[in-house]
Write an enzyme that holds these catalytic residues in place. Sequence first.
Site, PDB file in Angstrom:
ATOM      1  N   ASP A  12      59.341  43.556  48.704  1.00 21.69           N
ATOM      2  CA  ASP A  12      59.661  43.760  47.293  1.00 21.69           C
ATOM      3  C   ASP A  12      58.668  44.729  46.661  1.00 21.69           C
ATOM      4  O   ASP A  12      57.451  44.513  46.729  1.00 21.69           O
ATOM      5  CB  ASP A  12      59.596  42.431  46.521  1.00 21.69           C
ATOM      6  N   ASN A 191      73.159  30.006  39.685  1.00 21.41           N
ATOM      7  CA  ASN A 191      72.635  30.030  38.320  1.00 21.41           C
ATOM      8  C   ASN A 191      73.817  30.071  37.352  1.00 21.41           C
ATOM      9  O   ASN A 191      74.980  30.120  37.765  1.00 21.41           O
ATOM     10  CB  ASN A 191      71.636  31.176  38.107  1.00 21.41           C
ATOM     11  N   GLY A 222      67.563  28.401  34.081  1.00 22.57           N
ATOM     12  CA  GLY A 222      66.268  28.962  33.749  1.00 22.57           C
ATOM     13  C   GLY A 222      65.351  27.914  33.134  1.00 22.57           C
ATOM     14  O   GLY A 222      65.253  26.786  33.612  1.00 22.57           O
ATOM     15  N   GLY A 225      66.355  24.166  32.447  1.00 22.81           N
ATOM     16  CA  GLY A 225      66.579  23.157  33.470  1.00 22.81           C
ATOM     17  C   GLY A 225      67.832  23.412  34.276  1.00 22.81           C
ATOM     18  O   GLY A 225      68.172  24.562  34.581  1.00 22.81           O
ATOM     19  N   ASP A 253      64.226  31.097  44.289  1.00 15.96           N
ATOM     20  CA  ASP A 253      63.933  30.737  45.674  1.00 15.96           C
ATOM     21  C   ASP A 253      62.927  29.597  45.738  1.00 15.96           C
ATOM     22  O   ASP A 253      63.037  28.699  46.586  1.00 15.96           O
ATOM     23  CB  ASP A 253      63.406  31.951  46.433  1.00 15.96           C
TER      24      ASP A 253
END
Length: 301
Positions: A12, A191, A222, A225, A253
Amino acid sequence: MSVLICGSLAFDTITTFPGRFAQQILPEQVHILNVSFLVPSLRREFGGCAGNIAYSLHQLGGAPVVMATLGSDGLPYRQRMQHWGVRMDHVRTVDDSYTAQAIIITDQDNNQITAFHPGAMQQAHIQRIEADPSIKLAIIAPDGRDAMIQHAEQLQAAGIPFVFDPGQGLPMFDGDELKRFVSQATWVAVNDYEGKMLAERTGQSLAELSKSHLKGLIETLGADGCNVWIQGEKTHVPGVKAAAVVDPTGCGDAFRGGLLYGLSQGWDLVKSVALANRIGAIKIAAAGPQNYTLDRAALGV
């Protein structure tokens, strides 16, 4: 219990834009978009979903087994994981490719723009999952398209329960393919944005998708929760306030490492998600996806 982690290993390149994307991108001009972001800070980190999840799980005392591909430049990553004591028999080097690379720009509101070069990850499907009595749990994280499809089929055939975690790979699949993944998985993790896309493409709400053989569907929110859906019933698991908000890269992750640890210990899904929320909050206070440390005693694990 060993946990098989199928996903990417990547380098990254993480940069920070000290402004807001929203102030630089004009909605009425997106058809002729031409923007440049000045990024004063730059770091190169070890990343990729499989590596990040394995790092989190290892920190918790779990036993990750990574299935992934590295490129010709991947020796430092292989040596890093060997230093942890992670099994490397399912990590293959593809000599004619680079290791996958992610270039990430984060603005001051923690919004991110990412460019991703898959490199050796495109050959991840050359790795095949066979029945292994030491592996009792697995996760399908973002990876090469063919690898995700084939590894899900192979896990189902081997009778290994797994979490389907499509992440940023979700747009690669149509509704029928996503329904098949869900039918093969034991749990699904998305998500809130991915959850909306999953519902749109399958034509079923998250509540409806959970009314199946699934043991649960996790929708992360996020800092707010998570929602845990079990047989159509939603349980909200509150978020954990972070000591500092430094870098969101790898938070999802880190969360999944905590989730897998709880599941591997036989915890129920809500308890596993509560631990995962705590790990995500710890990670966001550190720069980079693999630079935080976990105090197992303080976490009660």
